[in-house]
Write a protein that holds these residues in place. Structure first.
Motif, PDB file in Angstrom:
ATOM      1  N   LEU A  70      99.248 102.704  60.844  1.00 48.26           N
ATOM      2  CA  LEU A  70      98.064 101.966  60.397  1.00 48.26           C
ATOM      3  C   LEU A  70      98.457 100.666  59.679  1.00 48.26           C
ATOM      4  CD1 LEU A  70      95.754 104.842  59.129  1.00 48.26           C
ATOM      5  CD2 LEU A  70      95.488 103.464  61.190  1.00 48.26           C
ATOM      6  N   ILE A  74      98.822  98.588  63.391  1.00 48.69           N
ATOM      7  CA  ILE A  74      97.424  98.354  63.761  1.00 48.69           C
ATOM      8  C   ILE A  74      96.807  97.253  62.913  1.00 48.69           C
ATOM      9  CG2 ILE A  74      95.133  99.418  63.785  1.00 48.69           C
ATOM     10  CD1 ILE A  74      96.532 102.000  64.601  1.00 48.69           C
ATOM     11  N   VAL A 288      88.328 116.550  49.664  1.00 52.71           N
ATOM     12  CA  VAL A 288      87.241 115.619  49.354  1.00 52.71           C
ATOM     13  C   VAL A 288      87.612 114.752  48.148  1.00 52.71           C
ATOM     14  CG1 VAL A 288      84.861 115.451  48.530  1.00 52.71           C
ATOM     15  CG2 VAL A 288      85.447 117.095  50.319  1.00 52.71           C
ATOM     16  N   LEU A 289      88.094 115.428  47.098  1.00 47.27           N
ATOM     17  CA  LEU A 289      88.461 114.670  45.890  1.00 47.27           C
ATOM     18  C   LEU A 289      89.497 113.603  46.219  1.00 47.27           C
ATOM     19  CD1 LEU A 289      88.606 117.461  43.153  1.00 47.27           C
ATOM     20  CD2 LEU A 289      86.831 115.736  43.553  1.00 47.27           C
ATOM     21  N   SER A 291      89.975 112.189  49.152  1.00 48.90           N
ATOM     22  CA  SER A 291      89.376 111.100  49.939  1.00 48.90           C
ATOM     23  C   SER A 291      88.654 110.123  49.021  1.00 48.90           C
ATOM     24  CB  SER A 291      88.356 111.603  50.966  1.00 48.90           C
ATOM     25  OG  SER A 291      88.664 112.865  51.424  1.00 48.90           O
ATOM     26  N   VAL A 292      87.887 110.684  48.072  1.00 54.09           N
ATOM     27  CA  VAL A 292      87.094 109.810  47.210  1.00 54.09           C
ATOM     28  C   VAL A 292      88.006 108.980  46.302  1.00 54.09           C
ATOM     29  CG1 VAL A 292      85.401 109.771  45.344  1.00 54.09           C
ATOM     30  CG2 VAL A 292      85.086 111.315  47.282  1.00 54.09           C
ATOM     31  N   GLY A 295      90.035 106.679  48.289  1.00 57.43           N
ATOM     32  CA  GLY A 295      89.219 105.553  48.760  1.00 57.43           C
ATOM     33  C   GLY A 295      89.142 104.481  47.693  1.00 57.43           C
ATOM     34  N   VAL A 296      88.842 104.940  46.474  1.00 58.63           N
ATOM     35  CA  VAL A 296      88.742 103.988  45.365  1.00 58.63           C
ATOM     36  C   VAL A 296      90.075 103.263  45.167  1.00 58.63           C
ATOM     37  CG1 VAL A 296      88.337 103.765  42.886  1.00 58.63           C
ATOM     38  CG2 VAL A 296      86.955 105.348  44.254  1.00 58.63           C
ATOM     39  N   ALA A 298      92.420 102.786  47.311  1.00 55.48           N
ATOM     40  CA  ALA A 298      92.735 101.900  48.430  1.00 55.48           C
ATOM     41  C   ALA A 298      91.975 100.585  48.301  1.00 55.48           C
ATOM     42  CB  ALA A 298      92.405 102.574  49.753  1.00 55.48           C
ATOM     43  N   ILE A 299      90.711 100.680  47.831  1.00 53.18           N
ATOM     44  CA  ILE A 299      89.936  99.449  47.659  1.00 53.18           C
ATOM     45  C   ILE A 299      90.614  98.553  46.634  1.00 53.18           C
ATOM     46  CG2 ILE A 299      87.744  98.481  46.851  1.00 53.18           C
ATOM     47  CD1 ILE A 299      86.447 101.124  47.822  1.00 53.18           C
ATOM     48  N   LEU A 307      95.136 101.849  53.140  1.00 50.50           N
ATOM     49  CA  LEU A 307      94.353 102.743  53.986  1.00 50.50           C
ATOM     50  C   LEU A 307      95.281 103.723  54.703  1.00 50.50           C
ATOM     51  CD1 LEU A 307      91.429 103.119  54.750  1.00 50.50           C
ATOM     52  CD2 LEU A 307      91.807 101.644  56.723  1.00 50.50           C
ATOM     53  N   LEU A 310      96.339 106.436  52.492  1.00 53.41           N
ATOM     54  CA  LEU A 310      95.274 107.430  52.360  1.00 53.41           C
ATOM     55  C   LEU A 310      95.308 108.389  53.548  1.00 53.41           C
ATOM     56  CD1 LEU A 310      92.774 108.549  50.919  1.00 53.41           C
ATOM     57  CD2 LEU A 310      91.398 106.920  52.211  1.00 53.41           C
ATOM     58  N   ALA A 311      95.402 107.806  54.766  1.00 52.47           N
ATOM     59  CA  ALA A 311      95.413 108.659  55.970  1.00 52.47           C
ATOM     60  C   ALA A 311      96.552 109.652  55.917  1.00 52.47           C
ATOM     61  CB  ALA A 311      95.532 107.793  57.214  1.00 52.47           C
ATOM     62  N   LEU A 314      96.024 112.359  53.068  1.00 56.41           N
ATOM     63  CA  LEU A 314      95.055 113.418  53.375  1.00 56.41           C
ATOM     64  C   LEU A 314      95.691 114.505  54.234  1.00 56.41           C
ATOM     65  CD1 LEU A 314      91.740 111.420  53.857  1.00 56.41           C
ATOM     66  CD2 LEU A 314      92.441 112.869  51.933  1.00 56.41           C
TER      67      LEU A 314
ATOM     68  N   MET B  37      84.391 111.898  56.049  1.00 58.98           N
ATOM     69  CA  MET B  37      85.605 111.237  55.582  1.00 58.98           C
ATOM     70  C   MET B  37      85.813 109.940  56.365  1.00 58.98           C
ATOM     71  SD  MET B  37      89.206 110.962  55.928  1.00 58.98           S
ATOM     72  CE  MET B  37      89.360 111.976  57.385  1.00 58.98           C
ATOM     73  N   ILE B  40      83.675 107.356  54.921  1.00 58.43           N
ATOM     74  CA  ILE B  40      84.234 106.804  53.678  1.00 58.43           C
ATOM     75  C   ILE B  40      85.245 105.710  54.009  1.00 58.43           C
ATOM     76  CG2 ILE B  40      85.795 107.281  51.746  1.00 58.43           C
ATOM     77  CD1 ILE B  40      84.451 109.832  51.237  1.00 58.43           C
ATOM     78  N   VAL B  45      85.900 102.096  52.332  1.00 54.60           N
ATOM     79  CA  VAL B  45      87.177 101.438  52.039  1.00 54.60           C
ATOM     80  C   VAL B  45      87.389 100.223  52.946  1.00 54.60           C
ATOM     81  CG1 VAL B  45      89.663 101.781  51.781  1.00 54.60           C
ATOM     82  CG2 VAL B  45      88.091 103.689  51.392  1.00 54.60           C
ATOM     83  N   GLY B  50      85.196  96.733  49.467  1.00 54.26           N
ATOM     84  CA  GLY B  50      84.903  98.148  49.291  1.00 54.26           C
ATOM     85  C   GLY B  50      83.466  98.418  48.898  1.00 54.26           C
ATOM     86  N   MET B  52      81.776 101.191  46.750  1.00 49.12           N
ATOM     87  CA  MET B  52      81.932 102.359  45.880  1.00 49.12           C
ATOM     88  C   MET B  52      80.773 103.329  46.022  1.00 49.12           C
ATOM     89  SD  MET B  52      84.662 102.302  44.066  1.00 49.12           S
ATOM     90  CE  MET B  52      85.914 101.253  43.363  1.00 49.12           C
ATOM     91  N   ILE B  55      81.097 105.473  48.998  1.00 46.62           N
ATOM     92  CA  ILE B  55      82.141 106.487  48.779  1.00 46.62           C
ATOM     93  C   ILE B  55      81.589 107.627  47.922  1.00 46.62           C
ATOM     94  CG2 ILE B  55      84.378 106.941  47.685  1.00 46.62           C
ATOM     95  CD1 ILE B  55      85.228 104.139  48.447  1.00 46.62           C
ATOM     96  N   MET B  62      80.101 115.597  50.863  1.00 49.17           N
ATOM     97  CA  MET B  62      81.209 116.444  51.291  1.00 49.17           C
ATOM     98  C   MET B  62      81.357 117.653  50.364  1.00 49.17           C
ATOM     99  SD  MET B  62      83.812 113.458  52.385  1.00 49.17           S
ATOM    100  CE  MET B  62      85.354 114.256  52.621  1.00 49.17           C
ATOM    101  N   LEU B  63      81.211 117.407  49.058  1.00 50.07           N
ATOM    102  CA  LEU B  63      81.309 118.529  48.121  1.00 50.07           C
ATOM    103  C   LEU B  63      80.199 119.542  48.374  1.00 50.07           C
ATOM    104  CD1 LEU B  63      82.353 116.920  44.706  1.00 50.07           C
ATOM    105  CD2 LEU B  63      83.699 118.364  46.239  1.00 50.07           C
ATOM    106  N   VAL B 266      92.744  98.077  67.760  1.00 54.54           N
ATOM    107  CA  VAL B 266      93.055  96.645  67.869  1.00 54.54           C
ATOM    108  C   VAL B 266      91.982  95.932  68.697  1.00 54.54           C
ATOM    109  CG1 VAL B 266      94.719  94.958  68.747  1.00 54.54           C
ATOM    110  CG2 VAL B 266      95.516  97.002  67.516  1.00 54.54           C
ATOM    111  N   MET B 276      91.463 108.745  61.958  1.00 50.65           N
ATOM    112  CA  MET B 276      91.897 109.762  61.007  1.00 50.65           C
ATOM    113  C   MET B 276      91.171 111.087  61.242  1.00 50.65           C
ATOM    114  SD  MET B 276      92.193 107.335  57.694  1.00 50.65           S
ATOM    115  CE  MET B 276      92.179 108.633  56.473  1.00 50.65           C
TER     116      MET B 276
END
Lengths: 639, 585
Positions: A70, A74, A288-289, A291-292, A295-296, A298-299, A307, A310-311, A314, B37, B40, B45, B50, B52, B55, B62-63, B266, B276
């Motif tokens: 990634l 990519i 999930v935790l 990912s969230v 995600g934050v 990664a931003i 990213l 993250l992949a 996970l 996911m 998200i 992301v 981003g 938030m 997310i 998800m939870l 691409v 993913m």
């Protein structure tokens, strides 16, 4: 076999949960077991370890590849207007090679482990068996056959589980955890924290649920044991149940037990069943935790978290939870295996029958009136007596002269069951033992072939103290026909030949004829080649006795120990057995535990036993005149 | 077979249906999580700067899904436990109920050990398989289908790769399973050989040692053990292919996705998040496939158990109560009219042939004959433990087939040759004969059977606890207790099938004497090996090879019946059981 299976169920073979067996020194047993299993396979184990590491690393590298894909390919390629994919293809080739090596490693270690585990089991079975064969009779008296069988089946099986599955999987799990943990730390420290925290939660819940279920498992095992015991007893007595019209009552009691079992089994199973989903969903929460939070991260791009990171993370998150669950599962099965190993080693540590004898039995012939040793079978046997003092060798012809001199014996030293037994038998004489059950008749005969050793006194055989004679040779010189006949699976011919392994077919037939067994054998569907199974269950009691007599006859021993059967067989077969035994006894020193008048009357000497003592001795005539215990046994009159 | 077993689900139908339903819900939750996911990644992301909020929303969703999945999983687990243990309970009950209706012929057919195995191990196997079916049989295919569906939703091209991988892997797994199963079946058979060798050596160790055959036995064991080694290696060599093949499939998928998916991202036809999720689904799909193959193996291993259980449930009891049964036996006369009998209906060789015999109420009849002369078979027809193949057995003037079975068996008491005492006190055992018998009645019966003396000599007397199988009393004591138990029925006909063989001759005579004095009205049939046990009977029947070879008093037979004379002479010329003359105290 059925009994075996019942025992298995009674033990409640659920490895995942339930109370763990208590072990005194699990570490020591583990070390011994691993040493036992692996010491012969050190090069194998080294290769296995390397292969496991390679296989795990390939897997971890595969997960890391997603980040590289990634972030390094990519992402930049997406920004090019005319993307060039040759670099990516190159990377994929490299990955293909890495994966290939990983796959081969997996195959290699799994395959080697087959040979290691099966080879170990093979050795274990043989070691157990050869050791067992050399244990004294006492061992078999004090251990139930079911328990001994269970060592060969259940306990060896737990070892197979451990060596073949648990240990490799533990190793691979441990390596996975370490390498995945390292990779996760490299990718992101905060996310690693989240993952590890969730793992702790999972372990905590598992422990809690397992703790809660414990009492129900105990109850389930208890109820299962109770109902299986009831089933066993009732099926055994089902015909009696019918005769007494007890069906309704029996069903009532059964239903009660069945309902109790259902109640506890349902609860116990419930806990096992919910543990899986709980752990899985906790795993999902962890996912999930991540990912969230990821995600934050990664931003914000904290600490270079992309990213791609993250992949990959996970995926690591999933592959971190899995081995941890696996370890807790394998741990239980290892505890089971150690309990099994404990029982196995206990058997292997049982002291074997000691044999300090140095007098051996050899073929001999007379040369100029002197007895000399001979290599060929001569029909004459001699005791080869090596005198330790001066190294000289003397030979004594085997005749069958037996003397008991003031012998005391007890199965344990505190409780003497035979007192001051003194008797002698000249070669060719027939000595009969009579007396009520428990008087010690069988015990005396068991001392002669040293199934048990005496406490005090002396037993002499052809003038030699039997303690000096090598046990094997002593026993070879004694023939024995036991009251309850034991036959082995195999053909009739093989069973007779058991008495003399190199006997020709003619000798087998001659022995069968002498024992009066030839007639019924030829009427069997395949004659001498009829297969017997399950202790000769297809033959009648009388027929089995005839075979046992033939087996003793072919061994042609100078001294014979006979235990006449008390069980009622029909008159005709009884006649056959009787005359077979009479022919066998001819010309041999015979000790016979007698139940038949004819046997007793024809004896050279009759020993009347009571409570471990010889209370009367003499010929039939003499004892009748004495009007003592024998007289009352014989006539049925009280004296 | 399936129908029989399924009819046992009964009150657990709801639980049995709820379990897969919950499992499907769990699978749906599980499948949706990777989709969220992806969202998200792509919308949270992946966008500039981003998002938030997105997310947070997706994370919350998800939870929720995880929580829903948990609820469904737990629900499924609880119902599965109820359904499977309840199912096992019903099967156990139905089997036991049917066994209670079995006649002797039915019991013989299955054997005691066979019935025990079916009621224990086999039921456990089926219970485990049923739970597996409820939880996994629906779940695994659904998980595969949903994941496949989600994959198609994200990218049909990549999903096609999965489809091909699943088909290929499925075929390979099927082949592996087929061969492995074949080898494992052979292996289990060899295990039986090995166990037989060990069993023989533990029970016959005295013979082994007496003949110094330790090395010989070791060789036998070595052969058996090495046979197992070879077969086990062969079988495991098949199984061992599983994980490398699985790895190969997963790795190939990853590489293909990387290559094709990478190019698609691409060219903007696929998002990173989708890629993913696709990787996650790849795992889900292949794991489900693995699960399916496992379930398949489990089920096929339990099929043999299921068949054995079905046999017992479907076994028709050979002797049942007549439609309008007679509830009373008038008197203790017995008559056989042209009776023949074979244990198997289709066997040519009859065990009993053309028996004609009439016995008056109160008569004492001795029955003598060699093993296999069908003495037991003859008396077993009287209380309908077996049914005659031809001819009629008449008791109290009526055909035994017209009586209510319980009535008949209570009036015709049989003391079986192979008799059993049950775990419980002596008193409890005696009361099998008469449930509400008073202590006095029990004592009286024991006095008749000469059991009173030894019972009182025991520390706890009539309250002495008898171990399972009566192992803590001697053979002779057991026989006397069994006789007392039968006497408590106060029957019109009493049959002793070789029931005093372990009792000494003096006591034997005492028992017979008390019979003549105390229960003169009862018809007594006594089977024995010893002439002394029957010589004082009113009449003696000599059986030979399924036929009556002679009937008469002792003196008549001694002068007129060769078989009887032979037996008598052999037993009085020094073949009698010497030891037991002295017998037990």
């Amino acid at each position: 076999m059925a009994e075996q299976r019942v025992k298995e169920i009674k033990m409640g073979r659920n490895r995942a949960m339930g109370p763990k067996p208590k072990l005194e020194n699990p570490g020591k047993i583990f070390k011994r077991l691993v040493g036992y299993a692996f010491s012969r396979y050190i090069p194998h184990i080294i290769i296995v370890m390397i292969a496991v590491v390679v296989s795990v690393l390939a897997q971890v590298r595969g997960t890391m590849f997603i980040k590289i894909l990634l972030d390094d390919y990519i992402e930049p390629l997406s920004k090019q207007s005319n993307p060039d994919f040759t670099e990516l293809l190159h990377q994929i080739y490299i990955m293909a090679i890495i994966f290939g090596v990983g796959i081969i490693s997996t195959y290699v270690y799994s395959k080697i482990m087959i040979y290691v585990s099966q080879g170990t089991l093979n050795k274990l079975r043989m070691d157990l068996f050869s050791h067992m064969e050399r244990l004294p009779i006492r061992y078999f008296d004090s251990h139930s056959h079911g328990d001994i069988m269970s060592i060969y089946t259940n306990d060896v099986d737990t070892i197979r589980q451990m060596i073949g599955q648990s240990l490799p999987s533990l190793l691979s799990s441990a390596i996975t955890i370490v390498s995945v943990f390292c990779s996760m730390v490299i990718l992101s420290l905060p996310l690693t924290g989240v993952t590890v925290a969730m793992v702790v939660v999972m372990m905590f819940t598992t422990k809690k649920v397992a703790g809660l279920s414990g009492q129900y498992f105990l109850a389930q095992q208890k109820n299962l044991g109770a109902i299986n015991g009831y089933i066993e007893e009732m099926m055994e007595g089902q015909k009696v149940v019918k005769v007494f019209c007890h069906e309704t009552k029996s069903l009532e009691q059964f239903n009660e037990k069945n309902d109790e079992l259902f109640d506890s089994a349902q609860k116990a199973n419930r806990y096992v069943n919910i543990l899986g989903p709980i752990n899985m969903q906790l795993g999902n929460v962890s996912f999930v935790l991540c990912s969230v939070v990821g995600g934050v991260l990664a931003i914000g791009g904290f600490g270079g978290f992309t990213l791609g990171s993250l992949a990959s993370f996970l995926t690591f998150n999933k592959s971190f939870n899995m081995p941890i669950n696996q370890i807790s599962q394998q741990f239980n099965s290892i505890i089971m295996a150690l309990a099994g190993a404990d029982r196995i080693f206990k058997l292997l540590d049982e002291p074997v029958e000691v044999d300090d004898g140095y007098v051996t039995l050899v073929n001999a012939r007379y040369e100029n009136g002197q007895l000399v040793e001979s290599k060929e079978r001569t029909g004459i046997w001699a005791w080869r007596h090596l005198h330790q003092a001066d190294g000289s060798v003397t030979y004594v012809e085997l005749k069958g002269d037996v003397v008991f001199d003031d012998v005391d014996f007890g199965y344990n030293p505190e409780k003497i069951v035979l007192h001051n037994v003194t008797l002698f038998a000249k070669p060719g004489q027939k000595i009969a033992f009579v007396g009520s059950t428990g008087a010690g008749k069988t015990t005396i005969t068991n001392l002669l072939n040293r199934f048990y050793d005496i406490q005090d006194g002396k037993i002499r055989y052809d003038g030699i103290n039997i303690n000096k004679i090598k046990k094997d040779d002593l026993r070879r010189s004694l023939g024995i026909v036991l009251q309850d006949t034991h036959l082995f699976s195999g053909t009739v011919r093989e069973n007779i030949r058991y008495g003399k392994l190199d006997a020709t077919d003619e000798e087998v037939i001659a022995a069968a004829k002498l024992a009066n067994a030839h007639g019924f054998i030829t009427r069997l569907p395949k004659g001498y080649d009829t297969e017997l199974s399950g202790d000769g269950g297809s033959l009648s009691q009388g027929q089995r006795q005839l075979l046992a007599i033939a087996r003793a006859a072919i061994a042609d021993p100078p001294v014979l120990i006979l235990d006449e059967a008390t069980s009622s067989i029909d008159t005709r077969t009884e006649k056959a057995v009787q005359s077979g035994m009479d022919r066998l006894m001819k010309g041999r020193t015979t000790f016979v535990i007698a139940h038949r008048l004819s046997t007793v009357r024809n004896s050279d000497c009759i020993m009347v036993l009571e409570a471990g003592k010889i209370i009367e001795r003499g010929t039939h005539q003499e004892l009748m005149e004495e009007q003592g215990r024998y007289y009352s046994l014989y006539t049925g009159k009280k004296v | 077979m399936l129908k029989t077993l399924l009819s046992q689900v009964k009150e657990y139908k709801k639980a049995s249906l709820m379990t897969p339903l919950f499992m499907v819900v769990e699978v749906i939750c599980e499948t949706l999580i990777p989709l969220l996911m992806a969202s998200i990644v792509d919308k949270g992301v992946g966008v500039e700067g981003g998002n938030m909020k997105h997310i947070a929303i997706m994370g919350g969703l998800m939870l929720l899904l995880a929580a829903a999945g948990l609820a469904a999983g737990v629900g499924g687990g609880v119902y599965a436990a109820k359904a499977s243990t309840g199912f096992a309970r019903n099967i156990r009950k139905t089997m036991y109920e049917n066994i209670q209706k079995f006649s002797f012929a039915n019991i013989d057919k299955f054997s005691t050990a066979g019935l025990v195995t079916r009621l224990t191990t086999d039921i456990t196997n089926v219970q485990n398989a049923y739970q597996m079916i409820l939880r996994m049989c629906i779940r695994a295919p659904f998980s595969m289908i949903f994941a496949m569906g989600a994959a198609f939703f994200l990218s049909p091209r990549i999903a096609t790769i999965y489809l091909i991988a699943v088909l290929a892997l499925g075929c390979v797994l099927a082949i592996i399973i087929k061969f492995a199963m074949k080898y494992f079946t052979q292996l289990f058979r060899k295990y039986d050989d090995l166990n037989a060798t060990v069993q023989e050596n533990t029970s016959s160790i005295r013979v082994v040692k007496a003949y110094v055959r330790e090395d010989y036995e070791e060789n036998r064991m070595k052969k058996a053990s090495e046979n197992i080694y070879r077969l086990a290696v062969r079988a495991e060599n098949m199984v061992v292919l599983n994980s490398p093949i699985m790895q190969f499939t997963i790795y190939s998928c990853i590489l293909l996705i990387s290559w094709i998916g990478g190019r698609m991202i691409v060219s903007d036809t696929l998002t990173t998040g989708a890629l993913m999720s696709l990787l996650t689904y790849c795992m889900n799909i292949l794991m489900s496939l693995m699960m399916i193959s496992m379930v398949f193996v489990m089920i096929s291993m339990s099929i043999a158990s299921a068949e054995r259980i079905t046999e017992v449930i479907n076994e028709e009891p050979q002797i049942v109560n007549p439609k309008e049964p007679i509830m009373q036996v008038q008197e203790g006369s017995i008559e056989f009219r042209n009776v023949s009998f074979a244990y198997q209906k289709d066997s040519k060789e009859a065990v009993l042939k053309d028996i004609n015999l009439a016995i008056q109420p109160g008569e004492t009849i001795g029955i003598l004959g060699g093993t296999g002369s069908a003495k037991s078979s003859l008396v077993n027809l009287i209380s309908r433990l077996y049914d005659s193949t031809n001819g009629e057995v008449i008791v109290g003037g009526r055909d035994v087939k017209e009586y209510d079975l319980d009535t008949l068996r209570n009036e015709v008491a049989v003391v079986l040759q192979k008799n059993v005492l049950f775990s419980g006190t002596i008193l409890e055992n005696l009361r099998w004969g008469k449930e509400d018998a008073t202590l006095e009645e029990c004592k009286h019966a024991c006095r008749l059977a000469c059991a009173d003396e030894f019972i009182l000599a025991m520390p706890q007397g009539y309250e002495t606890y008898i171990e399972q199988g009566g192992t803590n009393v001697s053979g002779g004591q057991k026989q006397r207790l069994c006789i007392a138990r039968a006497l408590l029925k106060n029957p019109k006909i009493l049959i002793l099938d070789d029931s005093t063989s372990a009792v000494d001759t003096a006591t034997d005579a005492k028992i017979r004497k008390s019979f003549t004095e105390e229960i003169p009205g009862t018809t007594k049939l006594i089977i024995a090996q010893r002439v002394s046990s029957v010589e004082h009977a009113d009449r003696i029947i000599v059986m030979d090879e399924g036929k009556i070879a002679g009937v008469g008093t002792h003196d008549e037979l001694l002068s007129g019946n060769e078989i009887y004379r032979e037996v008598y002479e052999s037993q009085n010329s020094g073949n009698a059981d010497f030891d037991q003359t002295g017998g037990e105290a």
